[in-house]
Design an enzyme around this catalytic site. Structure first.
Site, PDB file in Angstrom:
ATOM      1  N   TRP A 133       0.833  -1.214   0.000  1.00 53.41           N
ATOM      2  CA  TRP A 133       0.000   0.000   0.000  1.00 53.41           C
ATOM      3  C   TRP A 133       0.857   1.250   0.000  1.00 53.41           C
ATOM      4  CZ3 TRP A 133      -4.391  -1.257  -1.739  1.00 53.41           C
ATOM      5  CH2 TRP A 133      -5.010  -2.454  -1.365  1.00 53.41           C
ATOM      6  N   ASP A 159      -1.454   6.616   6.551  1.00 53.11           N
ATOM      7  CA  ASP A 159      -2.497   5.673   6.169  1.00 53.11           C
ATOM      8  C   ASP A 159      -2.642   4.702   7.342  1.00 53.11           C
ATOM      9  OD1 ASP A 159      -4.044   3.629   5.185  1.00 53.11           O
ATOM     10  OD2 ASP A 159      -2.814   3.239   3.405  1.00 53.11           O
ATOM     11  N   LYS A 173     -11.607  -2.182   7.331  1.00 56.68           N
ATOM     12  CA  LYS A 173     -10.674  -3.057   8.030  1.00 56.68           C
ATOM     13  C   LYS A 173     -11.078  -3.193   9.500  1.00 56.68           C
ATOM     14  CE  LYS A 173      -8.359  -3.427   4.279  1.00 56.68           C
ATOM     15  NZ  LYS A 173      -7.337  -2.543   3.792  1.00 56.68           N
TER      16      LYS A 173
HETATM   17  C1  LIG Z   1      -6.874  -2.059   2.437  1.00 57.11           C
HETATM   18  C2  LIG Z   1      -5.873  -0.979   2.493  1.00 57.11           C
HETATM   19  C3  LIG Z   1      -5.853   0.049   1.548  1.00 57.11           C
HETATM   20  C4  LIG Z   1      -6.811   0.107   0.385  1.00 57.11           C
HETATM   21  O1  LIG Z   1      -8.075   0.387   0.828  1.00 57.11           O
HETATM   22  P1  LIG Z   1      -9.309   0.599  -0.176  1.00 57.11           P
HETATM   23  O2  LIG Z   1     -10.343   1.134   0.749  1.00 57.11           O
HETATM   24  O3  LIG Z   1      -9.626  -0.739  -0.748  1.00 57.11           O
HETATM   25  O4  LIG Z   1      -8.900   1.570  -1.206  1.00 57.11           O
HETATM   26  C5  LIG Z   1      -4.906   1.043   1.684  1.00 57.11           C
HETATM   27  N1  LIG Z   1      -4.022   1.032   2.697  1.00 57.11           N
HETATM   28  C6  LIG Z   1      -4.012   0.055   3.625  1.00 57.11           C
HETATM   29  C7  LIG Z   1      -3.011   0.095   4.723  1.00 57.11           C
HETATM   30  C8  LIG Z   1      -4.933  -0.979   3.550  1.00 57.11           C
HETATM   31  O5  LIG Z   1      -4.923  -1.949   4.466  1.00 57.11           O
END
Ligand SMILES: *Cc1c(COP(=O)(O)O)cnc(C)c1O
Length: 361
Positions: free
Chosen positions: A102, A172, A196
């Site tokens: 990511w 993030d 998540k």
């Molecule tokens: C799942 C995830 C993403 C992507 O998320 P989406 O909502 O599918 O765009 C980005 N960063 C991290 C750390 C993730 O776990």
């Protein structure tokens, strides 16, 4: 029917109490004769839902008036683009620490946008199995971006990076948002895809320090401009109403559990079952990351062969434990142990691991 032990990496498990409350409210929300999905987002009932969710996020993290919380769409993936668009002017350089899939995507997106982007550090040299302890910022940095928990590789920042004063730290936190107490004051912007740890897919929670709003490039298209969402209190256009409603319920659940300290202690106890099962297996199960970088949310490990991994995942499923396959980019196994996963699920997995080893070791 019994619910399974859900180790999915995302969308992930939600608290049973939340699901049951949503179920009870689904057909007829608080006697209004309609569901949350069908009500106007401009109604006072929906305002109570969305502002309640927002205010609870601020309360749980102990945030004051110098921070705003907004709900956006497009997943965490759209934030990869939105962050540099808003906060990297052409005369500055966007800085990234690359700790996995990511983080790599976030970095690439800044470059795609034509921004100058600099890799301040990377753990790619050792298959992203650690969190860098040192980094070198470029000259004239616009910000430093990190990925607080690496969902796919299974590493987590256990301390916050220190950046020089005046340089925004952006994170993030998609896969460890609300999983532990964290000093958000060290961050200028935090984003997390809800699916998540805090809700259904469709909403992204963004925490933004108010002084960041002055840095925004005014030419950013309206819907991608953070100021639009701050000014309209997340209602510039129709928000993902249902997703935000569930996030609100999850925030109340976190409070009912005793807040982030308790959630964190629970997460530590849960992860310990599985890491202990790995560490006590004489190498049958192999953790894929350095112990000091181990994530409390995504536990990655390998078995002696891919055949055994397939068998492990299949037999776990037959025993009511699902979602243990590693991400397609890295293979192996992964147990995601988000907030709502009960302690018993981790206990049961650890017992299953020991049994599997006995039968196949
Ligand atoms: C799942 C995830 C993403 C992507 O998320 P989406 O909502 O599918 O765009 C980005 N960063 C991290 C750390 C993730 O776990």
């Amino acid at each position: 029917m019994e619910r399974v032990h859900n180790f999915n990496a995302g969308p992930g498990v939600l608290p049973e109490e939340v699901l049951l409350e949503a179920q009870a409210d689904l057909f007829n929300y608080k006697g209004m004769g309609l569901s949350v999905m069908e009500m106007s987002h401009r109604s006072k009932e929906y305002e109570a839902i969305i502002y309640g969710a927002r205010d609870n996020i601020k309360k749980i993290y102990g945030l004051g008036d110098d921070y705003d919380v907004i709900f956006m769409q497009g997943g965490a993936t759209l934030q990869f683009l939105t962050v540099p668009m808003n906060f990297c002017p052409d005369d500055k350089i966007a800085n990234y620490i690359n700790t996995g899939v990511w983080a790599t995507k976030a970095f690439k997106e800044a470059k795609k946008l034509g921004k100058k982007a600099h890799l301040a550090a990377s753990s790619e040299d050792e298959k992203f199995s650690y969190i860098p302890k040192q980094w070198t910022l470029s000259e004239n940095p616009a910000y430093l971006h990190i990925t607080n928990n690496n969902t796919i590789y299974g590493t987590e920042w256990h301390t916050d990076p220190v950046v020089p004063a005046g340089i925004p730290l952006i994170a993030d936190m998609s896969s460890n948002f609300m999983s532990k107490p964290i000093d958000i004051q060290k961050y200028s912007l935090v984003y997390a895809g809800a699916q998540k740890n805090v809700g259904p897919a469709g909403a992204v929670v963004v925490i933004i320090k108010k002084d960041m709003l002055e840095r925004i490039n005014p030419n950013v298209p309206t819907i991608l401009n953070y100021k639009t969402h701050v000014d309209a209190e997340s209602m510039s256009n129709t928000p993902p109403c249902w997703s935000i409603y569930i996030i609100g319920l999850v925030m109340k659940w976190i409070e009912s559990m005793g807040g982030l300290e308790k959630i964190h202690a629970n997460n530590i106890a849960k992860a310990k079952y599985i890491y202990d099962a790995i560490d006590n297996s004489n190498g049958f199960f192999k953790g894929t990351v350095k112990p000091e970088a181990r994530s409390l949310m995504n536990i990655t490990f390998r078995l002696p062969s891919e055949e055994l991994e397939d068998k492990f995942i299949k037999e776990a499923k037959a025993n009511g434990m699902i979602g243990l396959k590693g991400h397609r980019d890295v293979g192996g196994c992964r147990a995601s142990t988000y907030n709502a996963l009960p302690l018993k699920a981790c206990h049961d997995l650890s017992v299953f691991m020991a049994d599997f080893q006995k039968n196949n070791g």
